[in-house]
Design a protein around this motif. Structure first.
Motif, PDB file in Angstrom:
ATOM      1  N   VAL A   7       0.837  -1.203   0.000  1.00  0.00           N
ATOM      2  CA  VAL A   7       0.000   0.000   0.000  1.00  0.00           C
ATOM      3  C   VAL A   7       0.872   1.253   0.000  1.00  0.00           C
ATOM      4  CG1 VAL A   7      -1.628   1.361   1.384  1.00  0.00           C
ATOM      5  CG2 VAL A   7      -1.993  -1.092   1.096  1.00  0.00           C
ATOM      6  N   LEU A   8       1.910   1.260   0.823  1.00  0.00           N
ATOM      7  CA  LEU A   8       2.728   2.454   1.002  1.00  0.00           C
ATOM      8  C   LEU A   8       3.568   2.777  -0.224  1.00  0.00           C
ATOM      9  CD1 LEU A   8       3.914   4.698   2.817  1.00  0.00           C
ATOM     10  CD2 LEU A   8       5.576   3.011   3.652  1.00  0.00           C
ATOM     11  N   GLU A   9       4.179   1.770  -0.826  1.00  0.00           N
ATOM     12  CA  GLU A   9       5.167   2.025  -1.892  1.00  0.00           C
ATOM     13  C   GLU A   9       4.607   2.830  -3.059  1.00  0.00           C
ATOM     14  OE1 GLU A   9       6.963   1.774  -5.572  1.00  0.00           O
ATOM     15  OE2 GLU A   9       5.322   0.370  -5.127  1.00  0.00           O
ATOM     16  N   PRO A  10       3.448   2.470  -3.645  1.00  0.00           N
ATOM     17  CA  PRO A  10       2.977   3.264  -4.782  1.00  0.00           C
ATOM     18  C   PRO A  10       2.566   4.680  -4.409  1.00  0.00           C
ATOM     19  CG  PRO A  10       1.393   1.560  -4.218  1.00  0.00           C
ATOM     20  CD  PRO A  10       2.618   1.276  -3.426  1.00  0.00           C
ATOM     21  N   HIS A  11       2.093   4.882  -3.182  1.00  0.00           N
ATOM     22  CA  HIS A  11       1.745   6.243  -2.762  1.00  0.00           C
ATOM     23  C   HIS A  11       2.997   7.114  -2.708  1.00  0.00           C
ATOM     24  CE1 HIS A  11      -0.435   9.494  -0.797  1.00  0.00           C
ATOM     25  NE2 HIS A  11       0.525   9.536   0.115  1.00  0.00           N
ATOM     26  N   GLY A  17      12.495   4.215  -8.462  1.00  0.00           N
ATOM     27  CA  GLY A  17      11.248   3.662  -7.957  1.00  0.00           C
ATOM     28  C   GLY A  17      11.244   2.144  -8.012  1.00  0.00           C
ATOM     29  N   GLY A  18      11.845   1.567  -9.064  1.00  0.00           N
ATOM     30  CA  GLY A  18      11.950   0.117  -9.133  1.00  0.00           C
ATOM     31  C   GLY A  18      12.777  -0.453  -7.995  1.00  0.00           C
ATOM     32  N   MET A  19      13.793   0.286  -7.570  1.00  0.00           N
ATOM     33  CA  MET A  19      14.590  -0.153  -6.430  1.00  0.00           C
ATOM     34  C   MET A  19      13.802  -0.014  -5.124  1.00  0.00           C
ATOM     35  SD  MET A  19      18.380   1.311  -7.319  1.00  0.00           S
ATOM     36  CE  MET A  19      18.695   1.872  -8.989  1.00  0.00           C
ATOM     37  N   GLY A  20      12.901   0.976  -5.069  1.00  0.00           N
ATOM     38  CA  GLY A  20      12.051   1.113  -3.887  1.00  0.00           C
ATOM     39  C   GLY A  20      11.169  -0.108  -3.687  1.00  0.00           C
ATOM     40  N   VAL A  21      10.660  -0.678  -4.786  1.00  0.00           N
ATOM     41  CA  VAL A  21       9.901  -1.928  -4.679  1.00  0.00           C
ATOM     42  C   VAL A  21      10.792  -3.034  -4.117  1.00  0.00           C
ATOM     43  CG1 VAL A  21       8.685  -3.712  -5.987  1.00  0.00           C
ATOM     44  CG2 VAL A  21       8.324  -1.298  -6.546  1.00  0.00           C
ATOM     45  N   ALA A  22      12.038  -3.091  -4.594  1.00  0.00           N
ATOM     46  CA  ALA A  22      12.969  -4.099  -4.071  1.00  0.00           C
ATOM     47  C   ALA A  22      13.243  -3.896  -2.585  1.00  0.00           C
ATOM     48  CB  ALA A  22      14.274  -4.066  -4.862  1.00  0.00           C
ATOM     49  N   ALA A  23      13.221  -2.642  -2.114  1.00  0.00           N
ATOM     50  CA  ALA A  23      13.387  -2.394  -0.684  1.00  0.00           C
ATOM     51  C   ALA A  23      12.240  -3.019   0.102  1.00  0.00           C
ATOM     52  CB  ALA A  23      13.469  -0.895  -0.416  1.00  0.00           C
ATOM     53  N   CYS A  24      11.033  -2.996  -0.478  1.00  0.00           N
ATOM     54  CA  CYS A  24       9.908  -3.688   0.169  1.00  0.00           C
ATOM     55  C   CYS A  24      10.170  -5.183   0.232  1.00  0.00           C
ATOM     56  CB  CYS A  24       8.618  -3.417  -0.583  1.00  0.00           C
ATOM     57  SG  CYS A  24       8.023  -1.713  -0.509  1.00  0.00           S
ATOM     58  N   TRP A  25      10.669  -5.759  -0.871  1.00  0.00           N
ATOM     59  CA  TRP A  25      10.985  -7.186  -0.860  1.00  0.00           C
ATOM     60  C   TRP A  25      12.027  -7.500   0.212  1.00  0.00           C
ATOM     61  CZ3 TRP A  25      12.122  -7.384  -6.840  1.00  0.00           C
ATOM     62  CH2 TRP A  25      10.930  -7.171  -7.544  1.00  0.00           C
ATOM     63  N   LEU A  26      13.014  -6.612   0.349  1.00  0.00           N
ATOM     64  CA  LEU A  26      14.018  -6.788   1.394  1.00  0.00           C
ATOM     65  C   LEU A  26      13.343  -6.862   2.764  1.00  0.00           C
ATOM     66  CD1 LEU A  26      16.877  -6.646   2.718  1.00  0.00           C
ATOM     67  CD2 LEU A  26      16.706  -4.155   2.515  1.00  0.00           C
ATOM     68  N   GLY A  27      12.397  -5.963   3.025  1.00  0.00           N
ATOM     69  CA  GLY A  27      11.710  -5.980   4.310  1.00  0.00           C
ATOM     70  C   GLY A  27      10.969  -7.277   4.547  1.00  0.00           C
ATOM     71  N   GLY A  28      10.340  -7.807   3.485  1.00  0.00           N
ATOM     72  CA  GLY A  28       9.667  -9.089   3.632  1.00  0.00           C
ATOM     73  C   GLY A  28      10.640 -10.206   3.953  1.00  0.00           C
ATOM     74  N   ALA A  29      11.804 -10.195   3.313  1.00  0.00           N
ATOM     75  CA  ALA A  29      12.819 -11.217   3.581  1.00  0.00           C
ATOM     76  C   ALA A  29      13.319 -11.136   5.015  1.00  0.00           C
ATOM     77  CB  ALA A  29      13.983 -11.059   2.608  1.00  0.00           C
ATOM     78  N   TRP A  31      19.035   2.245 -14.969  1.00  0.00           N
ATOM     79  CA  TRP A  31      18.149   1.090 -15.116  1.00  0.00           C
ATOM     80  C   TRP A  31      18.914  -0.221 -15.000  1.00  0.00           C
ATOM     81  CZ3 TRP A  31      13.754  -0.245 -13.848  1.00  0.00           C
ATOM     82  CH2 TRP A  31      13.113  -1.373 -14.363  1.00  0.00           C
ATOM     83  N   SER A  32      20.147  -0.248 -15.478  1.00  0.00           N
ATOM     84  CA  SER A  32      20.961  -1.451 -15.288  1.00  0.00           C
ATOM     85  C   SER A  32      21.118  -1.760 -13.808  1.00  0.00           C
ATOM     86  CB  SER A  32      22.345  -1.282 -15.920  1.00  0.00           C
ATOM     87  OG  SER A  32      22.258  -1.135 -17.310  1.00  0.00           O
ATOM     88  N   GLU A  33      21.385  -0.724 -13.027  1.00  0.00           N
ATOM     89  CA  GLU A  33      21.553  -0.948 -11.584  1.00  0.00           C
ATOM     90  C   GLU A  33      20.245  -1.375 -10.945  1.00  0.00           C
ATOM     91  OE1 GLU A  33      24.011  -1.647  -8.562  1.00  0.00           O
ATOM     92  OE2 GLU A  33      24.617  -0.935 -10.541  1.00  0.00           O
ATOM     93  N   ARG A  87      17.028  -5.353  -8.183  1.00  0.00           N
ATOM     94  CA  ARG A  87      15.784  -6.108  -8.133  1.00  0.00           C
ATOM     95  C   ARG A  87      16.044  -7.611  -8.284  1.00  0.00           C
ATOM     96  NH1 ARG A  87      10.903  -3.399  -9.225  1.00  0.00           N
ATOM     97  NH2 ARG A  87      10.210  -5.053 -10.643  1.00  0.00           N
ATOM     98  N   GLY A  88      16.919  -7.982  -9.237  1.00  0.00           N
ATOM     99  CA  GLY A  88      17.200  -9.398  -9.435  1.00  0.00           C
ATOM    100  C   GLY A  88      17.889 -10.030  -8.244  1.00  0.00           C
ATOM    101  N   THR A  89      18.845  -9.304  -7.669  1.00  0.00           N
ATOM    102  CA  THR A  89      19.562  -9.814  -6.503  1.00  0.00           C
ATOM    103  C   THR A  89      18.616  -9.974  -5.324  1.00  0.00           C
ATOM    104  OG1 THR A  89      21.626  -8.768  -7.241  1.00  0.00           O
ATOM    105  CG2 THR A  89      21.459  -9.347  -4.904  1.00  0.00           C
ATOM    106  N   THR A  90      17.736  -9.008  -5.130  1.00  0.00           N
ATOM    107  CA  THR A  90      16.807  -9.072  -3.996  1.00  0.00           C
ATOM    108  C   THR A  90      15.778 -10.176  -4.189  1.00  0.00           C
ATOM    109  OG1 THR A  90      17.085  -6.680  -3.720  1.00  0.00           O
ATOM    110  CG2 THR A  90      15.265  -7.722  -2.547  1.00  0.00           C
ATOM    111  N   ALA A  91      15.221 -10.292  -5.379  1.00  0.00           N
ATOM    112  CA  ALA A  91      14.228 -11.334  -5.626  1.00  0.00           C
ATOM    113  C   ALA A  91      14.821 -12.726  -5.406  1.00  0.00           C
ATOM    114  CB  ALA A  91      13.669 -11.209  -7.037  1.00  0.00           C
ATOM    115  N   ALA A  92      16.049 -12.941  -5.895  1.00  0.00           N
ATOM    116  CA  ALA A  92      16.698 -14.236  -5.691  1.00  0.00           C
ATOM    117  C   ALA A  92      16.941 -14.495  -4.207  1.00  0.00           C
ATOM    118  CB  ALA A  92      18.018 -14.286  -6.459  1.00  0.00           C
ATOM    119  N   ALA A  93      17.324 -13.453  -3.473  1.00  0.00           N
ATOM    120  CA  ALA A  93      17.560 -13.597  -2.039  1.00  0.00           C
ATOM    121  C   ALA A  93      16.273 -13.944  -1.303  1.00  0.00           C
ATOM    122  CB  ALA A  93      18.162 -12.313  -1.481  1.00  0.00           C
TER     123      ALA A  93
END
Length: 377
Positions: free
Chosen positions: A76-80, A234-246, A307-309, A314-320
């Motif tokens: 909920v928070l990330e897109p806002h 912003g794409g990295m911000g989504v990955a920060a959410c994934w980090l929190g879930g992990a 975008w490369s970064e 995102r790929g590193t976080t998703a795999a983790a």
């Protein structure tokens, strides 16, 4: 009594993170209550840092910390917060503010998301198209349909992408995509609420929104939305959410091992090895986020390499995330998935959330960029 929420640290001083605990306690108390979570997102958004403005790491800590409390709350928070950043990036130095419920006649300035709850809708789907047609007064009229619009019926405004020029689902044309800010309370907006069979993110179903002659404000020009450095940030911000879930899943694992030890069952070598690997993965991830945030704030990730970064992060976080979920599930077995509601919800929510990463397709995109020299090695 429920445990006190713990922030996720990337690089901030402990005292600064401690100040976020009351917000995290409010998130914990609002789990499952989407109107309450949207209100909290608006509250957090009033003072949250924006990416690229000198405090990116703390922005990511907020996203990760909220998601560690509840994955759906982070969703909920990330897109806002992303909408706030996008609208600010579109009008640097602008002092005039408008909201989704108070757009005046005429083009005016791009609105911001200071009031109301906002989303960001940039996905496209086969057979669906949203067209933007100039209205002659500096604004545009939107007609068509947009898929994957999470919580659209409960939001006030959205930044979305639409196609410029003629075209329809049967004849897409070649119109470039551009971003627009739209009032979701406009009478020409209708939101589908589809059946949601997934156990994950059940509070946040994503449906198709239909637009019929809906006025919208342009946000940047053609191609601006995807070409700006903020798209990668912003794409990295989504990955920060994934980090929190992990991190939350790792904490579930550690807590379960502690409880078992209190009952006389010490962890075996496999459990300890998996806990050690989990710790190593999270330490590496948080260090990567800290370095990347610093590079963004120094202006080192504002060009073609941004975008490369983002793809690397995102790929590193998703795999983790997937690795940690696998290790924890193997160690804890079916019991918690069947009978521990917070743990089961977190695992299901996170499994669905990380599917925003396109796995090998994103790696293929990164490989194409690597091939032409967009690399550091």
């Amino acid at each position: 009594m429920e445990p006190r929420p713990q922030p996720v640290r990337i690089s901030s001083a402990p005292g600064r993170l401690e100040a976020t605990v009351p917000q995290l306690e409010s998130v914990r108390d609002a789990v499952g209550d989407i109107p309450a979570l949207l209100a909290l997102a608006q509250n957090i958004g009033q003072n949250a840092p924006r990416p690229g403005e000198g405090d990116t790491a703390h922005l990511w800590e907020l996203l990760a910390s909220v998601t560690a409390v509840d994955v759906a709350a982070g969703r909920v928070l990330e897109p806002h917060l992303d909408a706030i950043a996008i609208l600010a990036q579109a009008r640097p130095g602008a002092g005039t503010r408008a909201t989704a419920g108070s757009w005046s006649e005429g083009p005016g300035p791009a609105p911001d998301a200071a009031d109301g709850a906002w989303g960001v809708f940039a996905a496209e789907g086969a057979g669906l198209r949203l067209n933007a047609t100039p209205d002659g007064a500096g604004r545009y009229v939107l007609s068509g349909s947009k898929p994957w619009c999470s919580l659209a019926a409960q939001l006030d405004g959205a930044v979305l992408t639409a196609r410029l020029g003629a075209g329809n689902a049967g004849n897409p044309g070649t119109g470039a995509r551009a971003a627009f800010a739209v009032n979701l309370h406009d009478p020409g907006v209708s939101c589908e609420t589809p059946p949601w069979s997934s156990r994950g993110l059940r509070e946040i179903p994503s449906g198709t929104v239909h637009f019929e002659d809906v006025r919208a404000v342009p946000v940047g020009g053609p191609g601006w939305y995807f070409g700006r450095p903020g798209f990668a940030w912003g794409g990295m911000g989504v990955a920060a959410c994934w980090l929190g879930g992990a991190v939350a899943v790792a904490r579930d694992f550690s807590f379960a091992l502690e409880k078992a030890a209190e009952g006389g069952r010490e962890p075996d070598q496999i459990a300890l090895a998996h806990l050690g690997e989990t710790d190593r993965i999270i330490a590496s991830l948080t260090g990567y986020f800290a370095r990347t945030a610093e590079r963004i704030d120094r202006g080192q990730l504002s060009g073609s390499g941004a975008w490369s970064e983002a793809l690397r992060v995102r790929g590193t976080t998703a795999a983790a995330v997937e690795r940690i979920q696998t290790m924890v599930a193997q160690n804890l077995g079916p019991g918690p998935l069947a009978f521990n509601e917070p743990y089961g919800k977190r695992m299901a929510d996170l499994s669905l959330y990380i599917r925003q990463h396109h796995a090998m397709r994103d790696d293929a995109q990164l490989g194409a960029l690597t091939r032409i020299g967009d690399r550091s090695w």
